[in-house]
Structures are given as C-alpha cells and as structure tokens.
Write an enzyme that holds these catalytic residues in place. Structure first.
Site, PDB file in Angstrom:
ATOM      1  N   ASP A 169       9.319   2.599  -0.638  1.00  0.00           N
ATOM      2  CA  ASP A 169       8.321   3.294   0.171  1.00  0.00           C
ATOM      3  C   ASP A 169       8.553   2.890   1.620  1.00  0.00           C
ATOM      4  O   ASP A 169       8.153   1.808   2.050  1.00  0.00           O
ATOM      5  CB  ASP A 169       6.915   2.909  -0.285  1.00  0.00           C
ATOM      6  N   LYS A 228       5.224   9.853   8.801  1.00  0.00           N
ATOM      7  CA  LYS A 228       5.002  10.675   9.986  1.00  0.00           C
ATOM      8  C   LYS A 228       5.943  10.428  11.153  1.00  0.00           C
ATOM      9  O   LYS A 228       5.973  11.219  12.092  1.00  0.00           O
ATOM     10  CB  LYS A 228       3.544  10.501  10.437  1.00  0.00           C
ATOM     11  N   TYR A 264       0.852  -1.184   0.000  1.00  0.00           N
ATOM     12  CA  TYR A 264       0.000   0.000   0.000  1.00  0.00           C
ATOM     13  C   TYR A 264       0.888   1.235   0.000  1.00  0.00           C
ATOM     14  O   TYR A 264       1.845   1.325   0.764  1.00  0.00           O
ATOM     15  CB  TYR A 264      -0.901   0.008   1.243  1.00  0.00           C
TER      16      TYR A 264
END
Length: 459
Positions: free
Chosen positions: A264, A292, A169
C-alpha cells in the site's frame, strides 16, 4: 516575555536560538464562525474526522487558499505548510504547470464517463518509469484502490483471508478497518461500528516487524491466506520504518505460500522516489496501490500489478471493479503535469537532500538540549516523536502520553506561522516549493516551540 535562550552546540551550523518567546494566539474568529455553521451541515462539522482538531488545541482552521509552500486561512493567517494536503502536494500548492494543464483540459469538459487519451498519457508516463508494475487501473481514491487490490488478490488466489499489520492504515474499507485482539495472531476486531464481525474475521491482524507472528499466521491458516498487505513505509500512525530484511521476508513467505504481497503505497508512492518504496527497497510486490499524489492533489488512486494478475480484472477477467469518475480528464491532466515534473533528472535527489538537511538540524538542536525528541525520516517524509528510542517500528513503541507534548507544540507552531497536520500520529512532508528561507524560518519556530514544550514555559 521569556528570558532569551542562548545555546551553542558543537557540530552544528545553526546560530544560537535567541528571544524564544510565547507568541500571542492567532485569530480564529472567522474559522470559528465557519465551524459552528459547518456543524449544522456535517457530522462533527467536518467531512473527514482528523480535520476536527480534536487532538490539538483550538478551533479547526478553515483554509482559504494555498500557493507554493504557503497556506492562508479564513482569518488571513499565513502558514508555511508541512501537511501538503496529507502528502500529495509534492510540488507545493497551486503549482503553475499543474494549474495550467488542468485549465487547458477543463476547456473541453470535466467528465465524460468514457475513455480519453489523457488516461493513456498518464499510464504511459507511470509505466515508463516504474518497472514494478506492467498494467494499472485508475480509481478515484486510495481507499478505492486498496479495496480493489484486496478483491483482486482474493479473486486471483481463490482464497479469502488477508493479513494486515497493527499500525498500518489502508483506508476505511470494512475488511481492513480492524485492529488487533489480545493475542499475537488474532482475527481483526472492528475499529468502527457498522462492520460485521464476519467481515472482520477474514482479516488476520499481527504486529509489525514480527517475523515469528507472520510465520505463525501462515502455519495456523495454511492455504487460506490470499494476501499480506502492508504499508512498506507505514506513515499513518507515526513513521514506523521497517527494515528491508523484514520486507524481504514478507516477499519470501508470500511466494512460498502462493499468497500475494500487496504494498500500500498511497503515501510512499511517488514520495520516496518515482518507484516508491518498491524501488527504494528493490522489492517486487504482487500488487501496488497508489493515491492522490498521482493527481496533483485531485481525487485519484491507482493499483497495478503484472499483466497476468491484472488480466483478472473486468472486463477481461471475473473480478469486477468500476468507477464512473475513474480516469476523469481533470485528474489525469493534473497527474500528467505533476508526474512530468517528478520524472525530471535529480528531482528526488534534490528534494530528499533538502529534507535531510532540515530534519538533521532539528535533531541536532534537540540532542544538544537533551530533549526527549526524535525526528524520523525517509525521502521527503518526516515525523516528530517525543521519545528517546532510536527507532520506532511498531505501534506499541509509541507512548500515547507523548501526544500531549505534540499538542503543545502544534499550538506554538501555529502561533509562529507553521502548519502541521492536527495529530501527533501524522507525518510531515517537505515539497519542492519549500525554499531555504522558509525552512530556516520553520526551524527557528520549531526550536522555540521545543523550548516551550520541554521547559514548561507555557501552561
């Protein structure tokens, strides 16, 4: 009440489990009231789908506060938290160093839409400890970082097609919110309404850990592939651990075909080590994206690459990317404080050792009781899988029916004061705030919950 369960198993330092009982349901009255009201404001009552608790029992919990490894919900229930805001709270909730730095900086204002010295400080801290990138650009989310990385890869290579892997994802950008079709190498099929087929057709979706499929894709779309994007530690659909050999192969085939390799690392970056999976596997991607964790839980993302590739980004180059709140001082302050802690000697060694001891104890208990249950782990990330497979490296290896067992386990854990993300496909995280006492309590709750799941002691 259930009969006491007494198990002694060899090779374990755990005490036998006793008094494994069904716990009363926690109160969710105030959370339920808030949820009913929220449904009048937001689609499904939430601002991100998984929060709706559709994959588990009960009403979503509305969180009131967090401190250390603990959460408290609107009904006053206290939980030991292993969700960690989906990973970035590696120091735990409300860490003093992060909180104090944010308060200090906020005294001077919270957003300017202009450069600040804090951006330089955080970038220098990152680049000083990460040899895999030479320049970077801050964004406001991991999705935005990935979107920018894909655009950069296309601009740099002057090609359009992207290879992604089923089970990875990469955020909710149109180009990558796609799933595999019925063949081995397929154009992406949209997994959301609102994505044009023409966009999905630029994405090639193939199975994870399948060298033959990758080779076939490069042969079929010769000189058309801008980049291969992968979570080097796929952790959004279970923990689908990949071998170094497969990742090395991706590096090699991308180099051979003049395509870029994008890691990623929105989850694995700064989690499995300061240099993330690139450092863990010692593989040089062309572009890396982060999320984050570099903002201590505040909205922030980042992508980085070599000076040559990053020189394509506007205003230096022709690839446009911008963000009004990119590099905002509050997120930068939190990032400086958090990453300073992470850069300290032995931080990752101590955290990863703590995690290993925790998950190994759980696995010993499950194995001793012949439960069809495995704990997969890397760094301070772990995942509970109701399986007897020794490894799960692709989405097809996950039995959808096993999610019913997680659903039961999730309820039992909540009733015992343990909080996990509300989906069996999500991973768990250990933070530096988890002490031995809390981890011991969590293990006992997990043991009891496993007993109830496997012995059918609760409907």
């Amino acid at each position: 009440m259930l009969e006491s369960i007494k198990k002694i198993f060899s090779g374990s330092d755990e005490e036998p489990l006793v008094n494994s009982t069904v716990k009363p349901e926690i109160s969710r009255e105030k959370s339920a009231e808030l949820y009913e009201k929220s449904k009048t404001y937001f689609p499904g009552g939430v601002n991100s789908p998984v929060r709706a608790f559709k994959s588990v029992y009960g009403t979503p919990l509305f969180i009131q506060r967090g401190d250390g490894c603990f959460l408290w919900d609107a009904d006053g229930n206290q939980f030991i938290d292993f969700c960690a805001s989906w990973g970035p709270l590696i120091l735990g909730h409300n860490h003093p160093a992060v909180r104090e730095k944010v308060i200090e900086v906020m005294q001077n204002g919270m957003s300017f839409g202009a450069p600040t010295a804090l951006e330089n400080q955080l970038a220098e801290l990152i680049l000083k400890h990460n040899k895999f990138i030479k320049k970077l650009r801050f964004t406001s989310s991991g999705t935005e970082a990935v979107m920018s990385a894909v655009r950069l890869a296309r601009g740099y290579t002057k090609r359009d097609k992207i290879i992604k892997f089923e089970g990875c994802y990469h955020g909710h950008l149109d180009a990558l919110l796609v799933k595999a079709g019925s063949g081995l190498v397929t154009f992406g099929e949209t997994s959301s309404a609102g994505i044009p087929k023409s966009v999905a057709d630029e994405t090639i979706v193939i199975p994870l850990n399948n060298i033959g499929a990758v080779e076939q894709a490069f042969e079929q779309f010769k000189d058309q592939i801008a980049a291969v994007i992968i979570e080097p530690v796929p952790a959004n659909n279970g923990l689908l651990l990949q071998t170094k050999e497969f990742l090395d192969f991706l590096r090699s085939i991308c180099t051979k075909n003049k395509s870029l390799l994008i890691f990623d690392e929105v989850i694995s970056g700064f989690r499995v080590g300061f240099e993330g999976a690139a450092g863990y596997f010692d593989i040089q991607p062309d572009i890396i994206t982060y999320g984050k964790i570099i903002g201590g839980g505040l909205p922030v993302g980042m992508y980085g690459a070599s000076e040559e590739i990053m020189s394509m980004i506007s205003p230096e180059g022709p690839v446009y990317q911008a963000g009004t709140l990119s590099g905002n001082p509050v997120a930068m302050a939190a990032g400086i404080a958090q990453l300073t802690e992470l850069s300290k000697s032995n931080f990752y060694k101590d955290l990863n050792t703590k995690t290993s001891e925790f998950v190994e104890s759980i696995q010993r208990y499950a194995t001793a009781n012949n439960y069809k249950f495995k704990v997969f782990t890397i760094g301070s990330i772990f995942w509970f899988a109701f399986t007897d497979l020794e490894s799960i490296s692709c989405a097809e290896d996950i039995d959808p029916a096993s999610m019913e067992k997680f659903k039961m386990m999730h309820r039992e854990l909540l009733n015992r004061g343990i909080y996990f993300g509300p989906s069996g496909y999500e991973v768990g995280f250990v933070s530096s705030a988890h002490s031995k006492t809390e981890l011991e309590k969590a293990k006992r709750a997990i043991f009891e919950s496993l007993d109830i799941v496997f012995k059918g002691q609760r409907a």
